[in-house]
Design a protein around this motif. Sequence first.
Motif, PDB file in Angstrom:
ATOM      1  N   MET A   1      45.067  28.599  34.413  1.00  0.00           N
ATOM      2  CA  MET A   1      44.266  29.416  35.331  1.00  0.00           C
ATOM      3  C   MET A   1      45.185  30.285  36.168  1.00  0.00           C
ATOM      4  O   MET A   1      46.155  29.807  36.752  1.00  0.00           O
ATOM      5  N   ASN A   2      44.969  31.575  36.201  1.00  0.00           N
ATOM      6  CA  ASN A   2      45.805  32.494  36.957  1.00  0.00           C
ATOM      7  C   ASN A   2      45.484  32.412  38.447  1.00  0.00           C
ATOM      8  O   ASN A   2      44.328  32.273  38.834  1.00  0.00           O
ATOM      9  N   PRO A   3      46.509  32.526  39.305  1.00  0.00           N
ATOM     10  CA  PRO A   3      46.279  32.495  40.750  1.00  0.00           C
ATOM     11  C   PRO A   3      45.661  33.783  41.242  1.00  0.00           C
ATOM     12  O   PRO A   3      45.717  34.807  40.564  1.00  0.00           O
ATOM     13  N   SER A   4      45.073  33.765  42.425  1.00  0.00           N
ATOM     14  CA  SER A   4      44.520  34.977  43.013  1.00  0.00           C
ATOM     15  C   SER A   4      45.465  35.594  44.036  1.00  0.00           C
ATOM     16  O   SER A   4      45.175  36.657  44.572  1.00  0.00           O
ATOM     17  N   ASN A   5      46.591  34.931  44.296  1.00  0.00           N
ATOM     18  CA  ASN A   5      47.619  35.455  45.188  1.00  0.00           C
ATOM     19  C   ASN A   5      48.975  35.262  44.518  1.00  0.00           C
ATOM     20  O   ASN A   5      49.263  34.174  44.013  1.00  0.00           O
ATOM     21  N   VAL A   6      49.790  36.312  44.499  1.00  0.00           N
ATOM     22  CA  VAL A   6      51.114  36.206  43.894  1.00  0.00           C
ATOM     23  C   VAL A   6      52.145  36.869  44.795  1.00  0.00           C
ATOM     24  O   VAL A   6      51.820  37.688  45.660  1.00  0.00           O
TER      25      VAL A   6
ATOM     26  N   HIS B   1      47.714  45.926  49.462  1.00  0.00           N
ATOM     27  CA  HIS B   1      48.109  44.647  48.869  1.00  0.00           C
ATOM     28  C   HIS B   1      47.092  44.110  47.870  1.00  0.00           C
ATOM     29  O   HIS B   1      47.395  43.166  47.139  1.00  0.00           O
ATOM     30  N   SER B   2      45.902  44.662  47.834  1.00  0.00           N
ATOM     31  CA  SER B   2      44.815  44.083  47.037  1.00  0.00           C
ATOM     32  C   SER B   2      44.485  44.940  45.826  1.00  0.00           C
ATOM     33  O   SER B   2      44.355  46.164  45.925  1.00  0.00           O
ATOM     34  N   LEU B   3      44.330  44.277  44.687  1.00  0.00           N
ATOM     35  CA  LEU B   3      44.009  44.951  43.436  1.00  0.00           C
ATOM     36  C   LEU B   3      42.682  44.443  42.891  1.00  0.00           C
ATOM     37  O   LEU B   3      42.436  43.230  42.882  1.00  0.00           O
ATOM     38  N   ARG B   4      41.829  45.374  42.474  1.00  0.00           N
ATOM     39  CA  ARG B   4      40.620  45.002  41.742  1.00  0.00           C
ATOM     40  C   ARG B   4      40.941  45.018  40.258  1.00  0.00           C
ATOM     41  O   ARG B   4      41.542  45.954  39.748  1.00  0.00           O
ATOM     42  N   LEU B   5      40.546  43.973  39.553  1.00  0.00           N
ATOM     43  CA  LEU B   5      40.852  43.834  38.138  1.00  0.00           C
ATOM     44  C   LEU B   5      39.576  43.970  37.327  1.00  0.00           C
ATOM     45  O   LEU B   5      38.635  43.199  37.499  1.00  0.00           O
TER      46      LEU B   5
ATOM     47  N   LEU C   1      43.049  40.444  43.079  1.00  0.00           N
ATOM     48  CA  LEU C   1      44.369  39.829  43.173  1.00  0.00           C
ATOM     49  C   LEU C   1      45.075  40.399  44.387  1.00  0.00           C
ATOM     50  O   LEU C   1      45.061  41.612  44.612  1.00  0.00           O
ATOM     51  N   ARG C   2      45.689  39.532  45.151  1.00  0.00           N
ATOM     52  CA  ARG C   2      46.495  39.976  46.290  1.00  0.00           C
ATOM     53  C   ARG C   2      47.961  39.725  45.957  1.00  0.00           C
ATOM     54  O   ARG C   2      48.329  38.652  45.470  1.00  0.00           O
ATOM     55  N   ALA C   3      48.794  40.723  46.217  1.00  0.00           N
ATOM     56  CA  ALA C   3      50.220  40.609  45.925  1.00  0.00           C
ATOM     57  C   ALA C   3      51.027  41.026  47.147  1.00  0.00           C
ATOM     58  O   ALA C   3      50.711  42.033  47.796  1.00  0.00           O
ATOM     59  N   ASP C   4      52.067  40.267  47.433  1.00  0.00           N
ATOM     60  CA  ASP C   4      52.929  40.621  48.552  1.00  0.00           C
ATOM     61  C   ASP C   4      53.732  41.887  48.245  1.00  0.00           C
ATOM     62  O   ASP C   4      53.956  42.719  49.119  1.00  0.00           O
TER      63      ASP C   4
END
Length: 492
Positions: free
Chosen positions: A1-6, A122-126, A145-148
Amino acid sequence: MNPSNVDVAIIGAGTAGLSAYREVRRYTDSIALIESGPFGTTCARVGCMPSKLLIAPAEARHRLERLPAFGIAAEVGRVDGVALMRRVRSERDRFVGFVIESMQGFDPSHIIRAHARFEDAHSLRLDRATDADVTEAAADGIQRLRADRIVLATGSRPFIPAMLHAAGDRLIVNDDVFEWQDLPRSVAVFGAGVIGLELGQALHRLGVRVRLFGRGGGLASISDPEVRAYAARTITAELPASLDAREVRVHRDGDAVVIDFVDDDGNARSERYDWLLAATGRTSNLDRLGLEKTGLVLDARGIPLFGPLTMQCGASHIFVAGDSAADRPVLHEAADEGHLAGHNAARYPGVFKHVRRTPMGVVFSDPQIAFVGKRHAQLVAEGVDFAIGQVSFEDQGRSRVMMVNQGLMRLYGEAGTGLLLGAEMIGPEHEHLAHLLAWVIQMRMTVTDILELPFYHPVIEEGLRTGLRELNRALGMGPKPPLRCIDCGPGG
């Protein structure tokens, strides 16, 4: 399962994205590698490798035409277009397979097959990828997905001017060429840049009726007016071309594409072709990401302002690499940029500058065209005080022996210091001379120092030495070269 924050999201799994992923993984295992299309990189699928698979048989056939001049009887090879294109596709698929195989060590949980768009910095819609060979749902159901930190490596796509759309389903781009099952009878190639010249000349030599259409007299992005003029004369002596076509109109007549135009001599012409190949440049895919929501400052092309020594967009947590940046759109530069962007994204806010390699470009036409270091137009625009050394390859010994004696090299040296700054050139096997020049420029060698290096006889590289000697003289740092290089053997 892929995380929602990376920690780090990398958008695009081409050459730059894969290079960034390998670097980021050295620092963190919290990664998302997002790709909406097929794996395999532009170079392997539709770029440098399949184009060379078309150029190689074209050059082989062209060599047969030269054999009678050596006293060897030969007939021009009959082209089996079906077999030729079968090999192009087969070897292309093999190269793509190598790229995909190199990804087998990637953690599958890091890979997300989806289209990404920014909702904020920081936030991406997939969104679910819709490409034909992509069947997986986006991120195992994760829609955001949120990415730093984020690396933009989305690559580029062909740009097609509106006037060419009248060709309808007879309009193709270079990507389509490598899916051909057979060679066509005729193709109009629009765009006299690198892609148009390489494909146009290759198809012409394989027996396809071709005309190369350009604008303003430019050819393969050559900026030195002397080299450009020589290249235009040499290329158009073989390949039908209108490098400054005017009043161009495209329309359909049944299955044919009709091109009405005024040629370089001012004559009105009308020609029919089976296909119209648009090789009119490429545009960055960054316009599909919603970058306006990131707060980044964008240039007129929609590309974020970034530092080429860090690949950082402004002072932000976002980095850009590869064809997305539209800075140095060649594979080795994309790999370098991906590595640099990945390194800085992984260590952000610790961002470090890295000196870039000497710029180098090669056009696999015949004769080959190459650029190294600073180009003529750049030196003029920057107001650099420089001298020029020039050498013709028409009388160069080894080139004449092999009957490839066409070429002009122009070398640029800095006044006062004598440093070699760059070169633009057309000539035999210049892909190799370009590398030699790139190496010595990166080592910051003077022309005098380079001339102390060994040159064998008889080799094409002796032509380079002649040009360097002319440059040293123009810089006031050496005498007039000996007539026809008498000290290095006849024809040196």
